[in-house]
Design a protein around this motif. Sequence first.
Motif, PDB file in Angstrom:
ATOM      1  N   THR A 331      49.223  75.684 -20.636  1.00 33.64           N
ATOM      2  CA  THR A 331      50.558  75.498 -21.204  1.00 33.64           C
ATOM      3  C   THR A 331      50.480  75.597 -22.732  1.00 33.64           C
ATOM      4  N   PRO A 332      51.617  75.732 -23.403  1.00 33.08           N
ATOM      5  CA  PRO A 332      51.586  75.720 -24.869  1.00 33.08           C
ATOM      6  C   PRO A 332      50.959  74.447 -25.437  1.00 33.08           C
ATOM      7  N   GLN A 333      51.121  73.315 -24.735  1.00 29.07           N
ATOM      8  CA  GLN A 333      50.500  72.072 -25.200  1.00 29.07           C
ATOM      9  C   GLN A 333      48.980  72.166 -25.191  1.00 29.07           C
ATOM     10  N   ALA A 334      48.427  72.896 -24.222  1.00 31.56           N
ATOM     11  CA  ALA A 334      46.974  73.058 -24.172  1.00 31.56           C
ATOM     12  C   ALA A 334      46.467  73.849 -25.370  1.00 31.56           C
ATOM     13  N   TRP A 335      47.157  74.928 -25.707  1.00 32.34           N
ATOM     14  CA  TRP A 335      46.766  75.708 -26.887  1.00 32.34           C
ATOM     15  C   TRP A 335      46.856  74.856 -28.145  1.00 32.34           C
ATOM     16  N   ALA A 336      47.923  74.070 -28.254  1.00 31.17           N
ATOM     17  CA  ALA A 336      48.079  73.231 -29.439  1.00 31.17           C
ATOM     18  C   ALA A 336      46.997  72.163 -29.507  1.00 31.17           C
ATOM     19  N   HIS A 337      46.628  71.596 -28.356  1.00 26.62           N
ATOM     20  CA  HIS A 337      45.599  70.556 -28.356  1.00 26.62           C
ATOM     21  C   HIS A 337      44.258  71.100 -28.823  1.00 26.62           C
ATOM     22  N   LEU A 338      43.959  72.354 -28.471  1.00 26.32           N
ATOM     23  CA  LEU A 338      42.699  72.965 -28.894  1.00 26.32           C
ATOM     24  C   LEU A 338      42.778  73.560 -30.291  1.00 26.32           C
TER      25      LEU A 338
END
Length: 379
Positions: A331-338
């Motif tokens: 999800t976009p949240q996963a990209w942001a978290h990394l």
Amino acid sequence: MSPARDVPDDFDLPPRVVTQDADAEERAAESALRPTSLAELVGQTRVRDQLDLVLQAARRRGTAPDHVLLSGPPGLGKTTLALIIGAEMSAPVRVTSGPAIQHAGDLAAILSSLAEGEVLFLDEIHRMSRPAEEMLYLAMEDFRVDVVVGKGPGATAIPLELPRFTLVGATTRSGLLPAPLRDRFGFTAHLDFYSPVELDELLHRSARLLGIELDQDASTEIAGRSRGTPRIANRLLRRVRDWAQVHGGGRIDLAAARAALELYDVDEAGLDRLDRAVLQALCTRFGGGPVGLATLAVSVGEETETVETVVEPFLVREGLLLRTPRGRAATPQAWAHLGLTPPRPTPGAAAQLNLLEDAPDGTFGTDADVGPSGGERFR
């Protein structure tokens, strides 16, 4: 002739562990932190109130309470609740597990040795063998079992009366329980993940029992990284305690908590090394997916079952991973978290992710759902 060996007097009993167990200290610490009554239990307010009513009514009637089924993810307190039921009823608790009962005779031996009012805790009840499961139906309902003597046409079924007992079944996958078994439980409860406030209260209780000085800021930090699970919260507390005793003055403050959690690879969102490895592989090697589960597991060097049962539930719950008909997707949240920039989505990819709404139970997403050419199989 071979030299004589010393044989212990209890050689006919189950073998004891004589080597040093690396997990013995962890299990002892967890046992010491378990509440022994419903009044001491932190969280699970709804389940606690419902169960308290069941037990109080049974005590007033002077009978064993109805059979209890507890379901929910690991680490939320199913075993603790089973032990509390025994303590509240002043009854002994017999502990076993579904995988340990492979034959109906195994179950018959356990049931026939129960005392009046005893609590039988059956963990992972959904993994019990089918013959034992069918025997359990009769035992739960009529408190008797039929012991078959002999084989073939000459076999005879001898009914064996059982004392009234309370079965407490625990499962992490209640959907695998057959309806006839599930319907024989008089009380069923599903345990939910804990809120940070509840975990904070639990950590302060554990700190008092362990004799630890725990600052409020440190407790809040640990609670926020504990995945809503008491078992993880208590484990992190003990590891932070170790860091404070070695590198600090023994008191756990915010700096000690953050330093210890960084050492053990637990980030601000509660993700550990394997969680981040799965997300990193999904985003950097497969462009965010979708990718099959088996392929994703191989890319991080883990078993498929480990990724599916240990990693995925938390990532999905946190909105970092999607299970789509064609595989797993970030999800976009996963990209942001990394700290990564997601690729520009194409209309086809967006439509693919929207198909998740057609499979809310997560039944899609394994490699078996992908045809030879990579496309979705017709169903």
